[in-house]
Design a protein around this motif. Structure first.
Motif, PDB file in Angstrom:
ATOM      1  N   UNK A  45       0.816  -1.209   0.000  1.00 14.43           N
ATOM      2  CA  UNK A  45       0.000   0.000   0.000  1.00 14.43           C
ATOM      3  C   UNK A  45       0.854   1.265   0.000  1.00 14.43           C
ATOM      4  N   UNK A  46       2.043   1.213   0.588  1.00 16.24           N
ATOM      5  CA  UNK A  46       2.948   2.361   0.510  1.00 16.24           C
ATOM      6  C   UNK A  46       3.361   2.596  -0.939  1.00 16.24           C
ATOM      7  N   UNK A  47       3.658   1.540  -1.655  1.00 15.95           N
ATOM      8  CA  UNK A  47       4.044   1.714  -3.062  1.00 15.95           C
ATOM      9  C   UNK A  47       2.882   2.269  -3.886  1.00 15.95           C
ATOM     10  N   UNK A  48       1.652   1.857  -3.587  1.00 16.80           N
ATOM     11  CA  UNK A  48       0.490   2.408  -4.284  1.00 16.80           C
ATOM     12  C   UNK A  48       0.326   3.895  -3.973  1.00 16.80           C
ATOM     13  N   UNK A  49       0.508   4.258  -2.716  1.00 17.96           N
ATOM     14  CA  UNK A  49       0.378   5.661  -2.318  1.00 17.96           C
ATOM     15  C   UNK A  49       1.440   6.526  -2.982  1.00 17.96           C
ATOM     16  N   UNK A  50       2.654   5.982  -3.122  1.00 17.38           N
ATOM     17  CA  UNK A  50       3.754   6.768  -3.674  1.00 17.38           C
ATOM     18  C   UNK A  50       3.623   7.006  -5.174  1.00 17.38           C
ATOM     19  N   UNK A  51       2.646   6.406  -5.812  1.00 16.47           N
ATOM     20  CA  UNK A  51       2.406   6.706  -7.217  1.00 16.47           C
ATOM     21  C   UNK A  51       1.835   8.110  -7.384  1.00 16.47           C
ATOM     22  N   UNK A  52       1.221   8.651  -6.335  1.00 18.46           N
ATOM     23  CA  UNK A  52       0.641   9.997  -6.402  1.00 18.46           C
ATOM     24  C   UNK A  52       1.202  10.968  -5.369  1.00 18.46           C
ATOM     25  N   UNK A  53       1.738  10.449  -4.286  1.00 17.56           N
ATOM     26  CA  UNK A  53       2.267  11.298  -3.219  1.00 17.56           C
ATOM     27  C   UNK A  53       3.792  11.299  -3.326  1.00 17.56           C
ATOM     28  N   UNK A  54       4.437  12.469  -3.222  1.00 14.90           N
ATOM     29  CA  UNK A  54       5.899  12.523  -3.300  1.00 14.90           C
ATOM     30  C   UNK A  54       6.571  11.639  -2.240  1.00 14.90           C
ATOM     31  N   UNK A  55       7.704  11.081  -2.595  1.00 15.45           N
ATOM     32  CA  UNK A  55       8.453  10.172  -1.739  1.00 15.45           C
ATOM     33  C   UNK A  55       8.649  10.716  -0.326  1.00 15.45           C
ATOM     34  N   UNK A  56       9.174  11.913  -0.197  1.00 17.99           N
ATOM     35  CA  UNK A  56       9.471  12.474   1.116  1.00 17.99           C
ATOM     36  C   UNK A  56       8.240  12.609   1.982  1.00 17.99           C
ATOM     37  N   UNK A  57       7.158  13.077   1.401  1.00 16.64           N
ATOM     38  CA  UNK A  57       5.907  13.239   2.141  1.00 16.64           C
ATOM     39  C   UNK A  57       5.343  11.884   2.535  1.00 16.64           C
ATOM     40  N   UNK A  58       5.274  10.959   1.591  1.00 21.74           N
ATOM     41  CA  UNK A  58       4.710   9.632   1.863  1.00 21.74           C
ATOM     42  C   UNK A  58       5.511   8.915   2.944  1.00 21.74           C
ATOM     43  N   UNK A  59       6.819   8.941   2.832  1.00 25.04           N
ATOM     44  CA  UNK A  59       7.649   8.230   3.805  1.00 25.04           C
ATOM     45  C   UNK A  59       7.540   8.860   5.189  1.00 25.04           C
ATOM     46  N   UNK A  60       7.565  10.186   5.250  1.00 25.53           N
ATOM     47  CA  UNK A  60       7.473  10.860   6.545  1.00 25.53           C
ATOM     48  C   UNK A  60       6.144  10.558   7.234  1.00 25.53           C
ATOM     49  N   UNK A  61       5.068  10.591   6.493  1.00 22.90           N
ATOM     50  CA  UNK A  61       3.757  10.317   7.087  1.00 22.90           C
ATOM     51  C   UNK A  61       3.642   8.842   7.462  1.00 22.90           C
ATOM     52  N   UNK A  62       4.138   7.961   6.604  1.00 21.73           N
ATOM     53  CA  UNK A  62       4.090   6.527   6.887  1.00 21.73           C
ATOM     54  C   UNK A  62       4.833   6.197   8.177  1.00 21.73           C
ATOM     55  N   UNK A  63       6.043   6.711   8.306  1.00 20.39           N
ATOM     56  CA  UNK A  63       6.812   6.420   9.511  1.00 20.39           C
ATOM     57  C   UNK A  63       6.232   7.129  10.732  1.00 20.39           C
ATOM     58  N   UNK A  64       5.752   8.369  10.544  1.00 22.76           N
ATOM     59  CA  UNK A  64       5.175   9.111  11.667  1.00 22.76           C
ATOM     60  C   UNK A  64       3.927   8.449  12.211  1.00 22.76           C
ATOM     61  N   UNK A  65       3.000   8.106  11.316  1.00 22.43           N
ATOM     62  CA  UNK A  65       1.779   7.437  11.765  1.00 22.43           C
ATOM     63  C   UNK A  65       2.093   6.042  12.307  1.00 22.43           C
ATOM     64  N   UNK A  66       3.045   5.380  11.699  1.00 18.49           N
ATOM     65  CA  UNK A  66       3.446   4.064  12.204  1.00 18.49           C
ATOM     66  C   UNK A  66       4.024   4.154  13.604  1.00 18.49           C
ATOM     67  N   UNK A  67       4.889   5.133  13.824  1.00 19.10           N
ATOM     68  CA  UNK A  67       5.486   5.310  15.145  1.00 19.10           C
ATOM     69  C   UNK A  67       4.431   5.703  16.176  1.00 19.10           C
TER      70      UNK A  67
END
Length: 104
Positions: A45-67
């Motif tokens: 699902x992260x790879x699907x999200x990154x098709x439209x959301x920039x890498x830096x934003x997607x990764x930061x939100x993914x790790x932030x919400x995960x943490x």
């Protein structure tokens, strides 16, 4: 839809971390498989999200919400500390994720 995918990816991260904690308490193949499935789902699902959301934003939100989710799950299910300082910094993580969504 990409933001929904990112939230689902974050849930994969949260449940993946919880699965590790569960696995460490009693090591079985089923629990190991649960780790693989939860993290695998999160990555898909992260790879699907990154098709439209920039890498830096997607990764930061993914790790932030995960943490943040892992901290909350640790408090709820594993009797971890819920002191005010810990909660304050948890709010900072969530505020940062929301801020990234607002400016995107």
């Amino acid at each position: 839809m990409a933001w929904i995918y990112l939230v689902i990816a974050s849930l994969g991260e949260i449940f993946g971390v919880m699965s590790i904690n569960i696995y460490l308490r009693k090591k079985t193949w089923v629990r190991l498989l649960l780790i693989v499935l939860t993290f695998g789902t999160g990555f898909i699902f992260l790879s699907l999200a990154m098709q439209e959301i920039p890498l830096g934003t997607a990764y930061a939100i993914w790790t932030g919400l995960g943490a943040a989710g892992a901290v909350i799950m640790g408090i709820i299910f594993f009797s971890e500390s819920a002191g005010w300082k810990r909660m304050l910094f948890l709010v900072f993580i969530i505020a940062g994720a929301v801020g990234l969504k607002i400016v995107d």
